[in-house]
Structures are given as C-alpha cells and as structure tokens.
Design a protein around this motif. Structure first.
Motif, PDB file in Angstrom:
ATOM      1  N   GLU A 165       1.196  -1.159  -0.117  1.00 42.65           N
ATOM      2  CA  GLU A 165      -0.038   0.121   0.142  1.00 42.65           C
ATOM      3  C   GLU A 165       0.960   1.220   0.029  1.00 42.65           C
ATOM      4  OE1 GLU A 165      -3.306   2.295   3.009  1.00 42.65           O
ATOM      5  OE2 GLU A 165      -2.510   0.500   3.308  1.00 42.65           O
ATOM      6  N   ALA A 166       1.842   1.093   0.820  1.00 41.76           N
ATOM      7  CA  ALA A 166       2.781   2.285   0.929  1.00 41.76           C
ATOM      8  C   ALA A 166       3.425   2.685  -0.334  1.00 41.76           C
ATOM      9  CB  ALA A 166       3.899   2.207   2.113  1.00 41.76           C
ATOM     10  N   ARG A 167       3.849   1.532  -1.220  1.00 42.11           N
ATOM     11  CA  ARG A 167       4.752   1.593  -2.304  1.00 42.11           C
ATOM     12  C   ARG A 167       3.848   1.986  -3.639  1.00 42.11           C
ATOM     13  NH1 ARG A 167       7.073  -3.219  -0.513  1.00 42.11           N
ATOM     14  NH2 ARG A 167       5.805  -4.384  -1.779  1.00 42.11           N
ATOM     15  N   SER A 168       2.568   1.540  -3.473  1.00 39.28           N
ATOM     16  CA  SER A 168       1.497   1.841  -4.629  1.00 39.28           C
ATOM     17  C   SER A 168       1.064   3.375  -4.366  1.00 39.28           C
ATOM     18  CB  SER A 168       0.183   1.112  -4.342  1.00 39.28           C
ATOM     19  OG  SER A 168       0.573  -0.495  -4.523  1.00 39.28           O
ATOM     20  N   ALA A 169       0.847   3.782  -3.248  1.00 38.55           N
ATOM     21  CA  ALA A 169       0.473   5.212  -3.055  1.00 38.55           C
ATOM     22  C   ALA A 169       1.455   6.111  -3.178  1.00 38.55           C
ATOM     23  CB  ALA A 169      -0.105   5.138  -1.678  1.00 38.55           C
ATOM     24  N   ALA A 170       2.591   5.580  -2.777  1.00 38.72           N
ATOM     25  CA  ALA A 170       3.830   6.683  -2.872  1.00 38.72           C
ATOM     26  C   ALA A 170       4.166   6.856  -4.269  1.00 38.72           C
ATOM     27  CB  ALA A 170       5.061   6.071  -2.278  1.00 38.72           C
ATOM     28  N   ARG A 171       3.834   6.204  -5.227  1.00 37.72           N
ATOM     29  CA  ARG A 171       4.074   6.280  -6.758  1.00 37.72           C
ATOM     30  C   ARG A 171       2.920   7.194  -7.434  1.00 37.72           C
ATOM     31  NH1 ARG A 171       4.409   0.675 -10.038  1.00 37.72           N
ATOM     32  NH2 ARG A 171       4.477   2.312 -11.658  1.00 37.72           N
ATOM     33  N   ILE A 172       2.002   7.838  -6.609  1.00 36.55           N
ATOM     34  CA  ILE A 172       1.318   8.539  -6.992  1.00 36.55           C
ATOM     35  C   ILE A 172       1.232  10.164  -6.447  1.00 36.55           C
ATOM     36  CG2 ILE A 172      -1.361   9.028  -7.822  1.00 36.55           C
ATOM     37  CD1 ILE A 172      -1.844   5.774  -6.690  1.00 36.55           C
ATOM     38  N   THR A 173       1.449  11.163  -7.015  1.00 37.16           N
ATOM     39  CA  THR A 173       1.662  12.448  -6.603  1.00 37.16           C
ATOM     40  C   THR A 173       0.651  13.189  -7.266  1.00 37.16           C
ATOM     41  OG1 THR A 173       3.880  12.139  -6.611  1.00 37.16           O
ATOM     42  CG2 THR A 173       2.928  14.475  -6.400  1.00 37.16           C
ATOM     43  N   HIS A 179      -3.977   5.317 -12.163  1.00 35.18           N
ATOM     44  CA  HIS A 179      -3.924   4.591 -13.287  1.00 35.18           C
ATOM     45  C   HIS A 179      -2.943   4.943 -14.335  1.00 35.18           C
ATOM     46  CE1 HIS A 179      -8.533   3.544 -12.771  1.00 35.18           C
ATOM     47  NE2 HIS A 179      -7.850   2.912 -11.666  1.00 35.18           N
ATOM     48  N   ALA A 180      -2.423   6.206 -14.201  1.00 39.70           N
ATOM     49  CA  ALA A 180      -1.427   6.552 -14.936  1.00 39.70           C
ATOM     50  C   ALA A 180      -0.197   6.071 -14.511  1.00 39.70           C
ATOM     51  CB  ALA A 180      -1.500   8.023 -14.896  1.00 39.70           C
ATOM     52  N   ALA A 181      -0.062   5.941 -13.277  1.00 37.14           N
ATOM     53  CA  ALA A 181       1.097   5.299 -12.464  1.00 37.14           C
ATOM     54  C   ALA A 181       1.118   4.039 -12.516  1.00 37.14           C
ATOM     55  CB  ALA A 181       1.285   6.034 -11.019  1.00 37.14           C
ATOM     56  N   GLY A 182       0.112   3.272 -13.012  1.00 37.79           N
ATOM     57  CA  GLY A 182       0.076   1.803 -13.040  1.00 37.79           C
ATOM     58  C   GLY A 182      -0.699   1.159 -11.937  1.00 37.79           C
ATOM     59  N   VAL A 183      -1.235   1.962 -11.109  1.00 39.63           N
ATOM     60  CA  VAL A 183      -1.887   1.395  -9.950  1.00 39.63           C
ATOM     61  C   VAL A 183      -3.411   1.322  -9.867  1.00 39.63           C
ATOM     62  CG1 VAL A 183      -2.292   1.931  -7.538  1.00 39.63           C
ATOM     63  CG2 VAL A 183       0.067   2.478  -8.580  1.00 39.63           C
ATOM     64  N   LEU A 184      -3.913   0.068  -9.616  1.00 38.98           N
ATOM     65  CA  LEU A 184      -5.305   0.041  -9.505  1.00 38.98           C
ATOM     66  C   LEU A 184      -5.571  -0.012  -7.832  1.00 38.98           C
ATOM     67  CD1 LEU A 184      -6.006  -3.140 -11.736  1.00 38.98           C
ATOM     68  CD2 LEU A 184      -6.070  -0.786 -12.445  1.00 38.98           C
ATOM     69  N   HIS A 185      -6.519   0.591  -7.621  1.00 40.29           N
ATOM     70  CA  HIS A 185      -7.110   1.005  -6.256  1.00 40.29           C
ATOM     71  C   HIS A 185      -7.803  -0.374  -5.677  1.00 40.29           C
ATOM     72  CE1 HIS A 185      -8.926   2.316  -2.657  1.00 40.29           C
ATOM     73  NE2 HIS A 185      -8.414   3.186  -2.530  1.00 40.29           N
ATOM     74  N   ARG A 186      -8.765  -0.788  -6.215  1.00 42.13           N
ATOM     75  CA  ARG A 186      -9.423  -2.227  -5.860  1.00 42.13           C
ATOM     76  C   ARG A 186     -10.328  -2.077  -4.908  1.00 42.13           C
ATOM     77  NH1 ARG A 186      -6.780  -7.895  -6.488  1.00 42.13           N
ATOM     78  NH2 ARG A 186      -5.536  -6.942  -4.677  1.00 42.13           N
ATOM     79  N   ASP A 187     -10.432  -0.995  -4.176  1.00 42.15           N
ATOM     80  CA  ASP A 187     -11.179  -0.714  -2.864  1.00 42.15           C
ATOM     81  C   ASP A 187     -11.838   0.709  -3.006  1.00 42.15           C
ATOM     82  OD1 ASP A 187     -12.906  -1.821  -0.620  1.00 42.15           O
ATOM     83  OD2 ASP A 187     -11.288  -1.233   0.572  1.00 42.15           O
ATOM     84  N   VAL A 188     -12.375   1.051  -3.901  1.00 41.42           N
ATOM     85  CA  VAL A 188     -12.974   2.342  -3.924  1.00 41.42           C
ATOM     86  C   VAL A 188     -14.366   2.290  -3.409  1.00 41.42           C
ATOM     87  CG1 VAL A 188     -14.141   4.323  -5.619  1.00 41.42           C
ATOM     88  CG2 VAL A 188     -11.660   3.123  -6.074  1.00 41.42           C
ATOM     89  N   LYS A 189     -14.606   3.207  -2.550  1.00 40.75           N
ATOM     90  CA  LYS A 189     -16.043   3.163  -1.645  1.00 40.75           C
ATOM     91  C   LYS A 189     -16.258   4.391  -0.919  1.00 40.75           C
ATOM     92  CE  LYS A 189     -13.805   0.548   2.195  1.00 40.75           C
ATOM     93  NZ  LYS A 189     -14.172  -0.794   2.834  1.00 40.75           N
TER      94      LYS A 189
END
Length: 503
Positions: free
Chosen positions: A65-73, A133-143
């Motif tokens: 989670e940390a690595r994924s979110a850290a890719r997104i600015t 998505h531009a950073a190649g990350v899917l969230h998978r728990d949007v709510k």
C-alpha cells in the motif's frame, strides 16, 4: 471518535487519537516527534485465524500500500510519508493527516447528497483514479469509506491497501477476492482480471449510493450481493437527476461498455456546472422520445440517428456460471464495509455467450428483419411492424414499447433526438422535456431522452435510448405510458433494454 493515548511507534510516532477502523486495520492520528507534525498512522490487524503464510501475505499487502500510494503524486490522493513496523512486528503506514470526515460517514448521517454535490465529489475521485492508473496502480477498494472530505471542499482518495501495481504479484490465493463486495465490479466477482474500468465501476457504485442512499446491489448476504453485482439489472435511479446517465454507464456489466476516466470526468464537470434546479427529481438512465400512443404517427415512432451495432460478440455469463464463480475458489473472502468476512469455495468457468434469462412474466421475441431479439411482457401484441421498427402494445392499448433502427445512422444520437423533439413540439400543444443527455451504451455513443406530452385525454410520459455509430446501424428502445401509471410501466423499459440482443 475515541480519545485514547497510544504508544510510541518506531521511536518516532506517538499515537494520540483513534480516528477510524476497518476490516484491515485501525487508523490513528499521531505526532511525528522528529518533524513536529501531525500524521495519520495505519496499523493493520493480525487476525488470529490466519496462518503464518497468510499473515505474511497480509503484512506484504500493507507494505505494498505504501509503495503503491507513494508512486502517485496528486492533490486528490493521500500522501504516504513512511512505512514502519511497530513493537509487535506489524507494519504501519504513515500518511498525511487530513482533518476530515469520510463520504461514508456523511451518507450514514445524511442519507444522500444532491446530484451536483455527488458530481463534485466524483470529480475528485476520478482525478485521483486517473493519477493512480497513469502510475500503473489499481485501487481495488473504491468506496465511500475511502473518500475523505476535508476543509475547503478537499476530496482525497485513501486506503490503497489492496492496490495492485502493474507487474507485481496479486498476493492472493487462487480465487481469493479482496475488497468490499458491494463495490466490487462484475468482472472481479466472476474471477476475471481487474483493470482500470473495475475502479470506475466502484466509482459508479459510490455515486449511486451518494444519491440513492444505498449501494446499487446490496443484499442480505455477501454471496447474494456478489451475484446481484454480476447478474441483476441496475435498480432504477430516482434521485440522480443529471447524474443518472453517467451512473448507469459506469455500472455496465461489461468493462468495455463503461466510459473512460476522461469521459467520466467530462460528464461530471457538466453536471457540476448545472444549476441544481431539478434537485432530487426521480431519474434514470436512459432517455426518450416523445410520443407514443399519440394522435400523430409522425412522432409516435420517430426515426433515429446514431450508430452501428457492436462489431464483436459480447460475452454474456449464464446465471449458473456466475453463481458457481461467486461461490468460487476455495477460501474466497468477501470483505464487508465493517470488516466482517464470509467464505465460499471452488472455482468455476463461465459458459460462453448465454443471453440473460428472460424475466418472469415475459417472453422472448425475435424480429429477424430488424436483426434483434428482446423480452416482451406476456399479453403484449405486435403492431405497426415495418422494415425499420416494431411496436408492442399492452392489453389496454395505452402503453407501447418500440424497437427501431436507422440504417445508416446519422452523426449523433443527441442531434437526431433534438430534431425529433422539434417535430414533437409541433405535434403536441403541451410538451415538456425532462432530459436529453449524451451518454454511452454498450461501448457506443448514445443519447437518452425523457419527456411528457399531452394526448387527447391524458398526459403521457416517454423514455427513449438511441445508440450506435455514424454510418453504422442505430438501435432505439422507446417506451411510453400514461404519466399516472409511469412507476408501473417504467421497469418494462429496463428489462427490454437489458435483454435486447442484436444478431
């Protein structure tokens, strides 16, 4: 909130207040003793029933989670500062602290929000998803529970704890389904690989709940909810106003029938720009011609302009296959918003292209000259069958469902409906447009038109969906009924629309 002084984590972060808890962890407000700032720290739970391997997977998800979110600015995505282990060896994610409530908490308190407010929140969410998505990350728990509503209209998407980064392992056992089932896209329920359009389906489910007060396919159990996500038609939208066409498009069963994030953003901006004059009028997704059982035939079955049918065969799942896949693979876990879980087992493969079951009380008709088949209520009779359309009338003679075609289609379904509307106004002294919106249907350009008009002795209401591409073949689904009986007959439109198949 619970004020509860906590320990010092990693010799740096003093837990000061518990601000949230879910199925995967507890979030604390904490003081960063090194930089002298407030942060949010997420500590994951370590369920006792998990094996060592499962706990290892859970911990790795948290670190990811940390690595994924850290890719997104992006201003609409929560900032990740650090990832550390606590004294028990449990990973903790340190994030920016956003003084806020969640959309989930807001809806629990207020029930719903107005369409324009939902659209404003949706704009922040889709901006976050575009960046992810531009950073190649899917969230998978949007709510709703993962949407923070901060000061100055700030919208922040958080909790990338089950996100997937392109090229990484999914960190799940075969068939395991991780996420909140009420917001889980049909393809995920069916065991298919998720993609950006899966997050957009969850966005649609969130917007649906925001305006209607509950998720679109909520049922008593996780299994029933999963089945409904995959198979059941979308319940009518009654309070969505101008948001209705977009929500319906986002909640399409097939990923390639949903609008892109860019298209979604444009539609949301157009809704935000509207004055909230229509407020919470009952509304749905598809639109509308003007004249059904009327005095003049020139408007009753108007010709359409639009586009061609799908070039490839649509994959449709049989109810049995969906049920087996939902009960799927050993140990599949469905996470509810409160963090509870239910288990199912065994993997099944879908059957190829079986049409949806014919609704109870309907029968399937095939119009070979038109190249279509669709369900029709029992007792309704065909009338006015031509080379480009057919009309079915109910026993009272006052309600009609019409399937029409235009070949070749014109440049725009919306422009074509506007032409028909102009003709309608000439034929009816009292005509009122309820909506005429651009949308998509099954991956094609579409328009929705809904209106009322006065016949000789009563007021009628009509809804029309036209879809297709310029130069191809446009298909139209049209229903009209006495306005006073609209709630009774409006579901017929949905059943016919969902059951329409082109050959």
């Amino acid at each position: 909130m619970v004020s509860d002084k906590g320990p010092l984590v990693a010799d740096r972060y003093r837990l000061t207040e518990r601000i949230g808890s879910g199925g995967m962890g507890t979030v604390w407000r904490a003081e960063d003793h090194v930089l002298g700032r407030q942060v949010a720290l997420k500590r994951i739970h370590a369920p006792h029933h998990l094996s060592d391997d499962e706990l290892s997977t859970l911990y790795e998800r948290t670190r990811r989670e940390a690595r994924s979110a850290a890719r997104i600015t992006h201003p609409n995505v929560v900032v990740v500062h650090d990832v550390v282990d606590d004294d028990e060896g449990l990973p903790c994610i340190v994030m920016e602290y956003v003084p806020s409530t969640t959309l989930g908490a807001l809806l629990k308190e207020r029930g719903t929000v107005l369409p324009q407010e939902a659209a404003r929140i949706g704009l922040g969410m889709v901006a976050a998803l575009r960046a992810a998505h531009a950073a190649g990350v899917l969230h998978r728990d949007v709510k709703p529970g993962n949407v923070l509503l901060g000061a100055d209209d700030q919208i922040v998407l958080t909790d990338f704890g089950i996100a997937v980064t392109s090229g990484t392992s999914t960190l799940t056992r075969t068939g395991e389904m991780i996420g909140s089932i009420e917001y889980m896209a049909p393809e995920r329920v069916r065991g298919r690989k998720p993609g950006p359009f899966s997050d957009l389906w969850a966005l649609g489910a969130t917007l649906y709940q925001a305006v209607e007060g509950q998720p679109p396919f909520r049922r008593d159990t996780a299994i029933e909810t999963a089945y409904a996500n995959a198979v059941d038609p979308l319940p009518p939208l009654r309070h969505a106003g101008p948001l209705a066409p977009l929500i319906e498009a986002l909640l399409a069963k097939e990923p390639d029938e949903r609008p892109s994030a860019e298209e979604t953003e444009r539609e949301l901006k157009s809704v935000v720009a509207e004055e909230p004059t229509r407020g919470r009028a009952p509304r749905q997704d598809v639109p509308v011609p003007a004249a059904a059982p009327p005095p003049s035939g020139t408007v009753a079955t108007p010709e359409r302009t639009g586009g061609g049918p799908r070039k490839r065969r649509r994959v449709v799942w049989s109810a049995a296959a969906v049920a087996l896949t939902i009960l799927a693979v050993a140990g599949a876990t469905y996470m509810w918003p409160d963090g509870g879980g239910q288990r199912g087992g065994g993997e099944a493969k879908p059957s190829a292209s079986a049409p949806p079951p014919v609704p109870r009380g309907y029968h399937l008709v095939e119009e070979k000259k038109l190249g279509v088949s669709f369900p029709v209520p029992n007792g309704w009779k065909p009338r006015d069958r031509t080379g480009d359309g057919v009309k079915y009338i109910d026993p009272s003679g006052l309600v009609e469902i019409t399937i029409g075609t235009v070949d070749p289609a014109g440049p725009s379904p919306v422009a074509h409906f506007r032409d028909i509307e102009a003709n309608t106004k000439k034929n009816y002294d009292v005509y009122r447009r309820l909506r005429l919106d651009r949308t998509t249907f099954r991956g094609q350009p579409a328009a929705i038109w809904e209106c009322t008009f006065d016949g000789r002795v009563r007021t009628f209401r009509a809804i029309d969906l036209g879809f297709g591409r310029e130069g191809g073949k446009e298909y139209d689904v049209y229903l009209s009924a006495p306005d006073e009986q609209w709630d009774t007959y409006r579901p017929v439109f949905d059943k016919v629309k969902e059951g329409l198949r082109t050959h």
